[in-house]
Write a protein that holds these residues in place. Sequence first.
Motif, PDB file in Angstrom:
ATOM      1  N   SER A 306       0.803  -1.229   0.000  1.00 50.56           N
ATOM      2  CA  SER A 306       0.000   0.000   0.000  1.00 50.56           C
ATOM      3  C   SER A 306       0.830   1.270   0.000  1.00 50.56           C
ATOM      4  CB  SER A 306      -0.921   0.018   1.234  1.00 50.56           C
ATOM      5  OG  SER A 306      -0.153   0.059   2.426  1.00 50.56           O
ATOM      6  N   GLY A 307       2.130   1.161   0.204  1.00 46.31           N
ATOM      7  CA  GLY A 307       2.917   2.374   0.389  1.00 46.31           C
ATOM      8  C   GLY A 307       3.694   2.839  -0.814  1.00 46.31           C
ATOM      9  N   PHE A 308       3.586   2.123  -1.951  1.00 38.19           N
ATOM     10  CA  PHE A 308       4.378   2.497  -3.118  1.00 38.19           C
ATOM     11  C   PHE A 308       3.541   3.275  -4.131  1.00 38.19           C
ATOM     12  CE2 PHE A 308       6.851  -0.839  -1.304  1.00 38.19           C
ATOM     13  CZ  PHE A 308       8.168  -0.489  -1.584  1.00 38.19           C
ATOM     14  N   THR A 309       4.185   4.242  -4.746  1.00 39.46           N
ATOM     15  CA  THR A 309       3.519   4.999  -5.799  1.00 39.46           C
ATOM     16  C   THR A 309       3.157   4.047  -6.932  1.00 39.46           C
ATOM     17  OG1 THR A 309       4.732   7.001  -5.224  1.00 39.46           O
ATOM     18  CG2 THR A 309       3.746   6.909  -7.421  1.00 39.46           C
ATOM     19  N   THR A 310       1.874   3.994  -7.272  1.00 41.69           N
ATOM     20  CA  THR A 310       1.350   3.007  -8.218  1.00 41.69           C
ATOM     21  C   THR A 310       0.405   3.694  -9.204  1.00 41.69           C
ATOM     22  OG1 THR A 310       1.408   1.350  -6.447  1.00 41.69           O
ATOM     23  CG2 THR A 310       0.091   0.815  -8.398  1.00 41.69           C
ATOM     24  N   SER A 328      -1.454   8.658  -9.796  1.00 36.24           N
ATOM     25  CA  SER A 328      -0.970   7.586  -8.938  1.00 36.24           C
ATOM     26  C   SER A 328      -1.758   7.509  -7.639  1.00 36.24           C
ATOM     27  CB  SER A 328       0.516   7.774  -8.638  1.00 36.24           C
ATOM     28  OG  SER A 328       0.725   8.995  -7.955  1.00 36.24           O
ATOM     29  N   ALA A 330      -2.279   4.488  -3.936  1.00 41.75           N
ATOM     30  CA  ALA A 330      -1.687   3.487  -3.067  1.00 41.75           C
ATOM     31  C   ALA A 330      -1.627   2.133  -3.759  1.00 41.75           C
ATOM     32  CB  ALA A 330      -2.487   3.371  -1.772  1.00 41.75           C
ATOM     33  N   HIS A 398       3.660   9.359   3.100  1.00 34.77           N
ATOM     34  CA  HIS A 398       2.453   9.084   2.323  1.00 34.77           C
ATOM     35  C   HIS A 398       2.721   7.999   1.293  1.00 34.77           C
ATOM     36  CE1 HIS A 398      -1.380   9.814   0.378  1.00 34.77           C
ATOM     37  NE2 HIS A 398      -0.781  10.087  -0.766  1.00 34.77           N
ATOM     38  N   ARG A 399       3.831   8.104   0.576  1.00 36.98           N
ATOM     39  CA  ARG A 399       4.205   7.127  -0.435  1.00 36.98           C
ATOM     40  C   ARG A 399       5.732   7.020  -0.491  1.00 36.98           C
ATOM     41  NH1 ARG A 399      -0.327   6.231  -0.122  1.00 36.98           N
ATOM     42  NH2 ARG A 399      -2.021   6.490  -1.613  1.00 36.98           N
ATOM     43  N   GLY A 401       8.860   5.099  -3.219  1.00 39.21           N
ATOM     44  CA  GLY A 401       8.998   4.476  -4.530  1.00 39.21           C
ATOM     45  C   GLY A 401      10.449   4.373  -4.932  1.00 39.21           C
ATOM     46  N   ASN A 424       3.571  12.772   4.534  1.00 40.20           N
ATOM     47  CA  ASN A 424       2.129  12.651   4.723  1.00 40.20           C
ATOM     48  C   ASN A 424       1.466  13.993   5.018  1.00 40.20           C
ATOM     49  OD1 ASN A 424      -0.116  10.916   4.721  1.00 40.20           O
ATOM     50  ND2 ASN A 424      -0.185  10.923   6.959  1.00 40.20           N
TER      51      ASN A 424
END
Length: 503
Positions: A306-310, A328, A330, A398-399, A401, A424
């Motif tokens: 859930s924490g990677f820029t996707t 992008s 979560a 927040h993210r 990557g 965040n």
Amino acid sequence: MSAKLQKISAGIRAGIWIIVAALTFLVPLAASSEPLRPIVLIPGVLGTRLIDSSNGDLLWGSAASLRRLDRLVLSNGPRDPSPDDGVVVDGTIQEVSVFGVWKTQQYSTLRNHLAALGYTYQEDFFEFPYDWRQSNFTSAKRLAEFVDSTPELKDRDFDIVAHSMGGLVADIYIKREDAKRQVRRVIFMGTPFKGSTDTLATLTDGWGSVQNWMAGGLNTVRRFALSMPSFYELLPTYTNCCRLGEPGQSTNYDLLTFNGWKKVAWLPDPLNDVPVDQAIRRARELRRLSEEPFPANVTPFFVAGSGFTTRWQSYIQEGAESVSAFSSGAGDGTVAEISATNQNSQLAFVSLAQHSTLFNDDAARTTLTRILTGVRTPEDRNSVALSAASPSDVVELHRIGIEAESSILEEGQSTVVTVELTANASGAAVETVPVSLELSDPEGRTIPLEAIQEVDASAPRPVVRYRSTIGPFESAGAVEVRAAISGLRATIRDYVVIIEGPR
């Protein structure tokens, strides 16, 4: 009570406590000595080696296989079942492989972890390799045949660990093919129940300049992807995933209707309408199936990043050949969290690793251990918060990557790796968080990396990026780039595959 009786009573009490203590320790040991319930590992898309049955040539299983991509194009398009083209499976991937934005690390690390839990390969632990080009419905039927033809599985209860698209195969098998109700537990790791927006990135940009060149150009990559029934079953369908128009002036767009599909100019001429329509209808059936409850005999578990820029959302112009913009959200860097949790994130366990290595994260390994050994059923779900440590404070993230500009290089070439941290909350001093980078080269050497820090003050949340040039590399093989972030309970990593140049 006399002193003698007091001694006898104390002795009896001590004896009782010894027995209780012995039972407390011996019962778990006795339980652990029982035969393990068999387990089946189902790898994800591109996770199986494919060979030419006529000559034994490896068609898929290394980065150099891209040069033979035209041999893997299904000539009749995405029909189900696909025609016999002489391509057969040859076990799970044993090295890092790159499928454009989809990357798979070898499954040997997961196999080693299961061995540490007491499983023995080909005795109570089995891998199910399959032709990942075909429809997942076809692969689920092949899984049923595999179970019935394996004496250690036939007529026995067993568990499933499924990674990525392998989870779609497992979902279909459990709900449509498991007539004997043999499956007891299924662990879905990064399964794209509602698809992945990265499929649209493949149609838009291919797999990167080097990969596209090796494969014969962007049109070859598109033609290959669109000839596979499984590709359509990976198209994103979660809420607001796809928009028709520009940001701010768009409407929801359904990729799983044929009329909607024809609004974009993605289909190559050799692919006719009939098999594409069939593939889209199968994809819709797969989405409906994902909403069905599991049979009472099955306990499902979900592990998601859930924490990677996707890539989370796409904007498509009517009549265009590509996506005009992505946004992008979560996820694990490949599959959005909303898809990997089947739109029910409160039921998922968190992994702090990217999609290709979800099973290598310490938290995910602990979850696997507890589920499979029955020592303790995990209860804490989505309990991992992203936070890092600066010299003076804790910074909530927040993210995060990490990404290499090119995932495949020829010998002698270089690329740039970027690590990104997004705070965040506004005002957070994310640029003060110590970050160290290193890589393991194809020869196994660990090399520290120097990085240039860039602070993005224009972003809604504070963002800091670290860029490092890696290469050139003199020998072929896989390169692992790792970033250690102070205070974060995981190491994030990306992979670059080095291939031999023209001789």
